[in-house]
Design an enzyme around this catalytic site. Structure first.
Site, short mmCIF file in Angstrom:
data_model
loop_
_atom_site.label_atom_id
_atom_site.label_comp_id
_atom_site.label_asym_id
_atom_site.label_seq_id
_atom_site.Cartn_x
_atom_site.Cartn_y
_atom_site.Cartn_z
N SER A 200 6.14 -3.30 0.17
CA SER A 200 5.33 -4.24 -0.61
C SER A 200 5.27 -5.57 0.13
CB SER A 200 5.99 -4.47 -1.98
OG SER A 200 5.33 -5.52 -2.67
N TYR A 210 13.57 -5.87 -7.01
CA TYR A 210 12.33 -5.24 -6.51
C TYR A 210 12.05 -5.68 -5.08
CZ TYR A 210 7.61 -3.60 -5.97
OH TYR A 210 6.49 -2.95 -5.48
N1 LIG Z 1 0.21 -1.41 -7.26
C1 LIG Z 1 0.65 -2.48 -6.66
O1 LIG Z 1 0.13 -3.60 -6.86
C2 LIG Z 1 1.81 -2.35 -5.69
C3 LIG Z 1 2.13 -3.50 -4.92
C4 LIG Z 1 3.14 -3.42 -4.00
C5 LIG Z 1 3.84 -2.23 -3.83
N2 LIG Z 1 3.53 -1.14 -4.58
C6 LIG Z 1 4.33 0.09 -4.36
O2 LIG Z 1 3.46 1.19 -4.22
C7 LIG Z 1 4.14 2.39 -4.65
C8 LIG Z 1 3.22 3.14 -5.59
O3 LIG Z 1 2.97 2.35 -6.73
P1 LIG Z 1 1.63 2.47 -7.59
O4 LIG Z 1 1.07 1.11 -7.68
O5 LIG Z 1 0.78 3.56 -7.12
O6 LIG Z 1 2.30 2.80 -9.01
P2 LIG Z 1 1.88 3.85 -10.17
O7 LIG Z 1 0.41 3.93 -10.30
O8 LIG Z 1 2.68 3.46 -11.37
O9 LIG Z 1 2.42 5.26 -9.60
C9 LIG Z 1 3.79 5.46 -9.40
C10 LIG Z 1 4.05 6.91 -9.01
O10 LIG Z 1 5.45 7.08 -8.77
C11 LIG Z 1 5.94 8.17 -9.55
N3 LIG Z 1 7.34 7.91 -9.92
C12 LIG Z 1 7.83 6.82 -10.56
N4 LIG Z 1 9.15 6.97 -10.76
C13 LIG Z 1 9.51 8.17 -10.22
C14 LIG Z 1 10.72 8.89 -10.13
N5 LIG Z 1 11.87 8.42 -10.68
N6 LIG Z 1 10.73 10.09 -9.52
C15 LIG Z 1 9.58 10.60 -9.00
N7 LIG Z 1 8.40 9.97 -9.06
C16 LIG Z 1 8.35 8.77 -9.68
C17 LIG Z 1 4.99 8.25 -10.74
O11 LIG Z 1 4.86 9.57 -11.27
P3 LIG Z 1 5.65 10.16 -12.55
O12 LIG Z 1 5.64 9.09 -13.60
O13 LIG Z 1 4.89 11.40 -12.91
O14 LIG Z 1 7.01 10.48 -12.04
C18 LIG Z 1 3.66 7.89 -10.10
O15 LIG Z 1 3.09 9.02 -9.50
C19 LIG Z 1 5.44 1.93 -5.30
O16 LIG Z 1 6.51 2.15 -4.38
C20 LIG Z 1 5.25 0.44 -5.53
O17 LIG Z 1 6.46 -0.27 -5.50
C21 LIG Z 1 2.53 -1.17 -5.51
#
Ligand SMILES: NC(=O)c1ccc[n+]([C@@H]2O[C@H](COP(=O)([O-])OP(=O)(O)OC[C@H]3O[C@@H](n4cnc5c(N)ncnc54)[C@H](OP(=O)(O)O)[C@@H]3O)[C@@H](O)[C@H]2O)c1
Length: 317
Positions: A200, A210
């Site tokens: 991130s 985080y």
């Molecule tokens: N969106 C942003 O603005 C942003 C910014 C910086 C970094 N990120 C990073 O990008 C990555 C993806 O985030 P996203 O924005 O795509 O979030 P998201 O839309 O909430 O998706 C998160 C995914 O992770 C899975 N997950 C969560 N906890 C889990 C666990 N304990 N075991 C297995 N799977 C798990 C969820 O599936 P299930 O619930 O089905 O398990 C879902 O598929 C993360 O690492 C996040 O920190 C996101």
């Protein structure tokens, strides 16, 4: 040029199939033909690129020789966008998350639309059993790992449940460590493959567990990238800014103060990330605004950055 032209033909063919029949009605034989065509096209690309200029991280080339990608957190947001892009590029997929129903739905869509093999791997990366299952699958032989699963946090460190902090370290750090470690030896032996670890922009701005966990992902990936240099394998840390996904709603964050222009689209973000991966970039920040932000985070005095991060963070709780 030849690679781009063939990728274009490949995409047109898939679009034609989609237009002729809705995704869930593509006949088995057509899907099989599509798969055979894709294999030939990618084999041709691999040969063409191997004898062309040096492009060690070209994904089209990988697709011929490293057909399986494991994506964690593949049911939503950035992980789902990676799965869509890799499926369209002809990778077979291993999709990991906790929600089996969503995993099965995505798998069916990809099998029908792209004629690829899709394995569903339900696993909770916050449990020993889930971690072991994922680790075993990575060790069994995959050629691209996208360590993406993760979640956000609101509130200050002192107010958060300890269990939540520990879960974050497990999912963001232990899972990334174990899957990278499980997958890399096979990749190095085969002389090809890669790992994309989703960190991130927050990694560069101290703000609770985080950002600390994501700083670990960046440093770990940079170091792993150095250690595998010259083996044909590559490791990249990927640093998103704000991307429109389920992330913020799931963690109950107030996003009303985030300027509309700062939001990134998940599919465009993934396309840019894959371009960086092809080029062998060790730490990818695929957007110019966030590149500037990260540059400031690295250049400004640490105490000032910490103070600014605390102030900005408290606005989004
Ligand atoms: N969106 C942003 O603005 C942003 C910014 C910086 C970094 N990120 C990073 O990008 C990555 C993806 O985030 P996203 O924005 O795509 O979030 P998201 O839309 O909430 O998706 C998160 C995914 O992770 C899975 N997950 C969560 N906890 C889990 C666990 N304990 N075991 C297995 N799977 C798990 C969820 O599936 P299930 O619930 O089905 O398990 C879902 O598929 C993360 O690492 C996040 O920190 C996101």
């Amino acid at each position: 040029m030849a690679a781009n032209a063939l990728m274009g033909v490949h995409r047109v063919l898939i679009d034609l199939v989609r237009q002729r029949a809705p995704a869930d009605e593509v006949p088995d034989r057509l899907a099989a033909d599509l798969r055979a065509y894709r294999t030939q096209a990618f084999t041709f690309l691999a040969q063409g690129l191997a004898s062309g200029p040096s492009r060690p991280h070209n994904l089209s080339r990988y697709a011929a020789v490293m057909p399986t990608a494991l994506v964690t957190g593949a049911t939503a947001g950035i992980g789902a966008a990676f799965a869509r892009r890799l499926a369209a590029d002809g990778f077979d997929l291993v999709l990991l998350a906790r929600d089996v129903e969503r995993l099965e739905q995505a798998a069916d869509t990809f099998r029908t639309a792209h004629g690829i093999q899709v394995e569903v791997l339900p696993a909770d990366l916050n449990t020993g059993v889930g971690l072991a299952k994922a680790e075993q699958r990575a060790a069994d032989g995959v050629d691209l790992v996208v360590n993406n699963a993760g979640f956000g946090q609101r509130g200050d460190f002192v107010d958060t449940e300890l269990a939540e902090e520990l879960a974050m370290l497990r999912v963001h750090c232990e899972a990334v460590l174990r899957l990278t470690r499980a997958a890399l030896p096979g990749m190095m032996e085969r002389g090809r493959g890669g790992v994309i670890n989703v960190a991130s922009v927050a990694a560069f701005f101290p703000r609770g567990t985080y950002s600390a966990s994501k700083a670990w992902v960046v440093t770990f990936s940079e170091s792993a990238c150095q250690q595998v240099a010259g083996t044909g394998a590559h490791v990249m840390a990927l640093c998103p800014g704000w991307v429109r996904t389920e992330f913020h709603e799931r963690s109950g964050m107030d996003t009303s103060g985030i300027p509309a222009g700062m939001w990134l689209d998940a599919d465009q973000f993934v396309d840019a990330a894959i371009r960086d991966f092809r080029r062998g970039v060790p730490v990818s920040v695929p957007d110019v605004r966030y590149k500037v932000m990260v540059g400031l985070g690295r250049a400004l005095p640490r105490r000032l950055v910490a103070r600014l991060s605390a102030r900005a963070g408290s606005r989004h709780q």
